[in-house]
Design a protein around this motif. Sequence first.
Motif, mmCIF file in Angstrom:
data_model
loop_
_atom_site.group_PDB
_atom_site.id
_atom_site.type_symbol
_atom_site.label_atom_id
_atom_site.label_comp_id
_atom_site.label_asym_id
_atom_site.label_seq_id
_atom_site.Cartn_x
_atom_site.Cartn_y
_atom_site.Cartn_z
ATOM 1 N N ARG A 77 -43.881 4.958 7.637
ATOM 2 C CA ARG A 77 -43.702 4.493 9.005
ATOM 3 C C ARG A 77 -43.639 2.972 9.091
ATOM 4 N N LYS A 78 -43.916 2.334 7.955
ATOM 5 C CA LYS A 78 -43.944 0.857 7.989
ATOM 6 C C LYS A 78 -42.540 0.274 7.878
ATOM 7 N N GLU A 79 -42.190 -0.553 8.875
ATOM 8 C CA GLU A 79 -40.881 -1.198 8.849
ATOM 9 C C GLU A 79 -40.976 -2.494 8.055
ATOM 10 N N ALA A 80 -40.309 -2.537 6.929
ATOM 11 C CA ALA A 80 -40.398 -3.725 6.076
ATOM 12 C C ALA A 80 -39.279 -4.708 6.378
ATOM 13 N N VAL A 81 -38.123 -4.166 6.746
ATOM 14 C CA VAL A 81 -36.978 -5.012 7.114
ATOM 15 C C VAL A 81 -36.385 -4.431 8.391
ATOM 16 N N GLY A 98 -40.266 -17.266 3.865
ATOM 17 C CA GLY A 98 -41.082 -16.569 4.845
ATOM 18 C C GLY A 98 -42.419 -16.204 4.236
ATOM 19 N N PRO A 99 -43.385 -15.921 5.085
ATOM 20 C CA PRO A 99 -44.725 -15.634 4.573
ATOM 21 C C PRO A 99 -44.764 -14.363 3.729
ATOM 22 N N SER A 100 -45.807 -14.231 2.961
ATOM 23 C CA SER A 100 -45.967 -13.085 2.080
ATOM 24 C C SER A 100 -45.933 -11.775 2.863
ATOM 25 N N GLY A 101 -45.204 -10.818 2.357
ATOM 26 C CA GLY A 101 -45.165 -9.501 2.986
ATOM 27 C C GLY A 101 -44.159 -9.393 4.114
ATOM 28 N N CYS A 102 -43.284 -10.397 4.269
ATOM 29 C CA CYS A 102 -42.363 -10.365 5.395
ATOM 30 C C CYS A 102 -41.097 -9.572 5.080
ATOM 31 N N GLY A 103 -40.938 -9.121 3.851
ATOM 32 C CA GLY A 103 -39.796 -8.255 3.544
ATOM 33 C C GLY A 103 -38.714 -8.903 2.697
ATOM 34 N N LYS A 104 -38.999 -10.039 2.114
ATOM 35 C CA LYS A 104 -37.977 -10.733 1.318
ATOM 36 C C LYS A 104 -37.580 -9.907 0.100
ATOM 37 N N THR A 105 -38.591 -9.436 -0.630
ATOM 38 C CA THR A 105 -38.301 -8.641 -1.823
ATOM 39 C C THR A 105 -37.568 -7.356 -1.455
ATOM 40 N N THR A 106 -37.998 -6.746 -0.354
ATOM 41 C CA THR A 106 -37.363 -5.503 0.071
ATOM 42 C C THR A 106 -35.893 -5.733 0.406
ATOM 43 N N LEU A 107 -35.605 -6.840 1.079
ATOM 44 C CA LEU A 107 -34.211 -7.167 1.392
ATOM 45 C C LEU A 107 -33.410 -7.355 0.106
ATOM 46 N N LEU A 117 -35.031 3.673 -5.247
ATOM 47 C CA LEU A 117 -35.887 4.332 -6.245
ATOM 48 C C LEU A 117 -37.257 4.659 -5.675
ATOM 49 N N THR A 118 -37.648 3.950 -4.612
ATOM 50 C CA THR A 118 -38.934 4.238 -3.979
ATOM 51 C C THR A 118 -38.756 5.477 -3.106
ATOM 52 N N PRO A 119 -39.479 6.558 -3.413
ATOM 53 C CA PRO A 119 -39.218 7.816 -2.697
ATOM 54 C C PRO A 119 -39.463 7.702 -1.194
ATOM 55 N N THR A 120 -40.398 6.833 -0.778
ATOM 56 C CA THR A 120 -40.717 6.761 0.646
ATOM 57 C C THR A 120 -39.756 5.873 1.431
ATOM 58 N N ALA A 121 -38.895 5.160 0.720
ATOM 59 C CA ALA A 121 -38.051 4.182 1.406
ATOM 60 C C ALA A 121 -36.890 4.847 2.140
ATOM 61 N N PHE A 150 -36.815 -10.098 -11.235
ATOM 62 C CA PHE A 150 -37.935 -9.544 -10.483
ATOM 63 C C PHE A 150 -39.040 -10.570 -10.261
ATOM 64 N N GLN A 151 -39.803 -10.295 -9.199
ATOM 65 C CA GLN A 151 -40.907 -11.191 -8.862
ATOM 66 C C GLN A 151 -41.932 -11.234 -9.994
ATOM 67 N N GLN A 152 -42.283 -10.052 -10.536
ATOM 68 C CA GLN A 152 -43.170 -10.015 -11.705
ATOM 69 C C GLN A 152 -42.317 -9.947 -12.959
ATOM 70 N N THR A 264 -38.057 -17.801 -2.298
ATOM 71 C CA THR A 264 -39.017 -18.787 -2.792
ATOM 72 C C THR A 264 -40.079 -19.096 -1.740
ATOM 73 N N HIS A 265 -41.254 -19.404 -2.227
ATOM 74 C CA HIS A 265 -42.327 -19.870 -1.345
ATOM 75 C C HIS A 265 -42.405 -21.383 -1.360
ATOM 76 N N ASN A 266 -41.573 -21.960 -2.215
ATOM 77 C CA ASN A 266 -41.589 -23.402 -2.358
ATOM 78 C C ASN A 266 -40.477 -23.991 -1.490
HETATM 79 N N1 LIG Z 1 -43.071 0.583 -2.351
HETATM 80 C C1 LIG Z 1 -43.592 0.295 -1.151
HETATM 81 N N2 LIG Z 1 -44.257 1.244 -0.471
HETATM 82 C C2 LIG Z 1 -44.776 0.966 0.746
HETATM 83 N N3 LIG Z 1 -44.699 -0.214 1.343
HETATM 84 C C3 LIG Z 1 -44.046 -1.198 0.720
HETATM 85 C C4 LIG Z 1 -43.464 -0.995 -0.569
HETATM 86 N N4 LIG Z 1 -42.894 -2.152 -0.956
HETATM 87 C C5 LIG Z 1 -43.111 -3.033 0.041
HETATM 88 N N5 LIG Z 1 -43.792 -2.470 1.056
HETATM 89 C C6 LIG Z 1 -44.188 -3.122 2.304
HETATM 90 O O1 LIG Z 1 -43.080 -3.772 2.839
HETATM 91 C C7 LIG Z 1 -43.447 -5.029 3.333
HETATM 92 C C8 LIG Z 1 -42.550 -6.093 2.766
HETATM 93 O O2 LIG Z 1 -42.816 -6.195 1.364
HETATM 94 P P1 LIG Z 1 -42.035 -7.187 0.449
HETATM 95 O O3 LIG Z 1 -42.458 -6.918 -0.931
HETATM 96 O O4 LIG Z 1 -40.599 -7.094 0.746
HETATM 97 O O5 LIG Z 1 -42.607 -8.595 0.915
HETATM 98 P P2 LIG Z 1 -42.267 -10.044 0.392
HETATM 99 O O6 LIG Z 1 -41.695 -10.790 1.522
HETATM 100 O O7 LIG Z 1 -41.468 -9.965 -0.842
HETATM 101 O O8 LIG Z 1 -43.705 -10.608 0.069
HETATM 102 P P3 LIG Z 1 -44.183 -11.592 -1.086
HETATM 103 O O9 LIG Z 1 -43.796 -12.958 -0.662
HETATM 104 O O10 LIG Z 1 -45.653 -11.428 -1.108
HETATM 105 O O11 LIG Z 1 -43.532 -11.146 -2.332
HETATM 106 C C9 LIG Z 1 -44.914 -5.233 3.009
HETATM 107 O O12 LIG Z 1 -45.649 -5.044 4.182
HETATM 108 C C10 LIG Z 1 -45.234 -4.171 2.034
HETATM 109 O O13 LIG Z 1 -46.509 -3.664 2.262
#
Ligand SMILES: Nc1ncnc2c1ncn2[C@@H]1O[C@H](COP(=O)(O)OP(=O)(O)OP(=O)(O)O)[C@@H](O)[C@H]1O
Lengths: 312, 339
Positions: A77-81, A98-107, A117-121, A150-152, A264-266
Motif C-alpha cells: 500500500r506504500k506509494e514510493a513514486v 531528495g531526502p532519504s526514502g523519497c523514491g529516487k532508487t525506485t524511480l 523483480l520485487t513481488p510486491t511492487a 547500484f546504491q550498495q 546523489t545526496h551531495n
Molecule cells: N522492496 C521494497 N519493499 C517495500 N517498500 C520499499 C521497497 N523498496 C523501497 N521501498 C519503499 O519505497 C520508498 C522509496 O524507497 P527508495 O529506495 O526509492 O528511496 P531513496 O530515495 O532511494 O532513498 P535513499 O536516499 O535512502 O536511498 C521508501 O519508503 C521505501 O520504504
Amino acid sequence: MGIESADEVHDRTESGIPPIKRIVVNGEMPPVRVSQGEANGAPTHIAESFVIDQGAMAPAWTEERMKVESLGVRFDRKEAVKDVSIEVNSGEVLALIGPSGCGKTTLLRSLNKLVDLTPTAVRSGRIMLDGQDTDLMDDTLLRKKVGMLFQQPNPFPMSIFDNVAYGLRERGTKRPGKKELEPIVVDALERAGIWAEVSDNLSHPALSLSGGQQQRLCIARSLAVRPEVLLLDEPCSALDPISTAIIEETIVELKSEIAIVIVTHNLQQAERVADQVGFMYLGDLVEYGSVEQVFNAPMAERTKDYVRGDFG
Amino acid sequence: MSSLTYEATGIPVESEEADPVNRRVELLLGALASSVLLFIAGMILFTLFKAWPSFAANGLAWFGAGGNVDAQLTDIFNSPADPADYIYKLRAWPLIWSTILISALSVLLATFIAVFSSIFIVHFAPGPLQKLIEPVVKYLAAVPSVVYGLIGILVLVPWINSTFITEEMRSSVAYVIQLDGSSVMAGVMILTVMILPIMIALIVDSLRAVPLNWREGALALGVNKWRAVRTVSVRAIRPAIVAAAVLATARALGEAIMLAMVTGSIGFAPNPFDGFLFFMEPSRPLAPSILDGEEGLSVVPFGETMYAFGFILIVSCVFFSFSGWAIRQSLGRYSIGAR
Ligand SMILES: Nc1ncnc2c1ncn2[C@@H]1O[C@H](COP(=O)(O)OP(=O)(O)OP(=O)(O)O)[C@@H](O)[C@H]1O
Ligand SMILES: [Mg+2]
C-alpha cells in the motif's frame, strides 16, 4: 540547454560554502587524471583543479532517449513514486536529489524494469525508450541499453577481471576471449579510477576489496558493457574526494555519448555534473528543471529549503 | 580505574585476563570434538585390525579380479574349524567395481537432476508450486530404503525385464549370467531417487541464500535470467553442490537393503564392453555383501572378510569427505571472506 560554459557558479558566500566550479570538459580533450599531489593539498577546492579549458563547450546537442510518463510505483500500500514525468536525454546529465526514502532508487529501478523483480511492487504509467514502450520490450534487451550502478556495491564472487568482463562474456551468444576483453576491462577500470589500485593483480577476489574499491569496481563493470543510458545510484557515496573527482570527470566525459541519470545526496556534486535536476520529496517530483534554475531560483518552497540545507 | 568503574556501576568491565567461563567452554568443546575424532579413528583402526587377516592373506590381489567371488566367499564360509586351515582367498574386484559403478552413476545423475530441479524450484516455478514442492521433496528424504527396495522389486525390476531386455540379450550372456531385470540399472535408478531429496533440499537452501543483489547485478548488465542464475548463483553455490554430492556419495556407498533387493545380488562385474547390455547385468556392491553375509559372521575368517568390506567402505567415506573439503576450499577462493 546544458551548455553552461559559466565556470563560476552561484553566489554561495553568504552560506559560507566556497564557490564551486563546474567541470566542463571539451569532448576532444584527452582524459585528464589528477595527480596525487595536486589533490592532496586542498580537498575543498578539488573541483577547481578539474576545470580545464574553461571556455570549452559541452556537447551542443541533446537527444531524448527515455521519457517517463506519469510513473507510479507502489509497494503493497506504500506509494514510493507518485505520478512522476521526466525525460532522460543523451548529451546531458540528470541528477535526482531528495531526502532519504523519497523514491529516487525506485524511480531509477523502474527505468530498467528491475523494480518488477520485487513481488510486491506495482507499477503504473509508461516509460518510453526511443519512443518505444519499455513494457513491450524484452527485459534483457532493455537492460542491455540501460545500464545501472547500484546504491550498495554488489561485486560478484569472482576475480576483479571476471567481474568487469562478466557482462561482455555473458550477454552475447559468443563468449569473447581474454585477449579481446583485456583492453575493454582496463579502459573501464581506468575510467572508474581504480586501475592504479588493482592493476597488479586482476585475479584477486573482488569481495576482498574495500567498500569504496568495490563501488568503483561496480562502476567499471557497468561501463564495460557500454550502455546507452546509464543509471548511477549514489556512485560516490563511499568514495574519497580524489576518486569522486575521477568519477565525476568520467561522467562528464561520457555524457557527450550517452544519457546519464545520477542519484546523489551531495548537492555540490549535482551542481558540478548535472544539467537537469529533479528534486523528489515523498514520492513526488517536486521540482524539475535546469541545474541553474533548481539551485538558484527554485519555485517550490520545499526545494528552496532543501538546496539551502535547512531541511528537516 | 577499571575496578573503580566496576564498583561504581556493578557492570563487569572487560578484564585483561581470559574470562574463566569462556575458557572452560572452549576446553569442553575442544574435548568433545577431539573425542569424536578419537572415536572415529578408533573405529577405523579396530575395523582394520579385525580385517587384517583377510588383507594379509591375499595381499594386493584382494582388490583384483580372478575367479568367482561368490564361490570364494562360500569357500571362506566353509573353512575348516582349525585356525591353521582357515581359507581367506578372495578377489573382491567385482564387488568393488559394482560399488564404484552404482554409486558414481547415481551420484552423477542425482547431482545433475538436483541442480536443475533446485534452479527450477527457486527461480522459475510459480509461487504456489514452490510452496508445494519443497515440503514434498523434504518428506521424500525420510522414506525408508526398504520401501524403495520393495517398489523396486515389485515394479521397476519387472518393468526393466519386459521393456529393455530382449531375447538376444538373454541368450548372448546366458553362459555366465541370467538376466531378469535385477540389474545395475535398477540399482542406479532407485539410488538416484533415494539420494535426490537430500541433495535438492541442500541445494535449494543454498540457492536461496545467494544474495539477491548479485542476481540483480547480472540482470542489470543485460544478461538473461537463466544465464544470470547459472553464472552467478550456481557458480556461487558450487561448494554447497560439492557438499551435497559428498553426502550423497556416503549415503550411496552405505546403502545395503535396497541394493540387495534390486541388483540381483550376484558377485558379477558388469562389463562396460557389453554396450547397453551392461546396464542390464546384475551385480552386488560391498554394503549389500555385508548384509548378505550376516548369517556367516560367526565363522571367523568369513567375519574377518566382512570386516574388510566394512573397512573399505569407511575409508572411502573418509576419503570422499576429505576430497570434498579440499574441493570446497579451492572453490571458495572467490566467495565472501576469501583472501
Ligand atoms: N522492496 C521494497 N519493499 C517495500 N517498500 C520499499 C521497497 N523498496 C523501497 N521501498 C519503499 O519505497 C520508498 C522509496 O524507497 P527508495 O529506495 O526509492 O528511496 P531513496 O530515495 O532511494 O532513498 P535513499 O536516499 O535512502 O536511498 C521508501 O519508503 C521505501 O520504504
Ligand atoms: Mg536509494
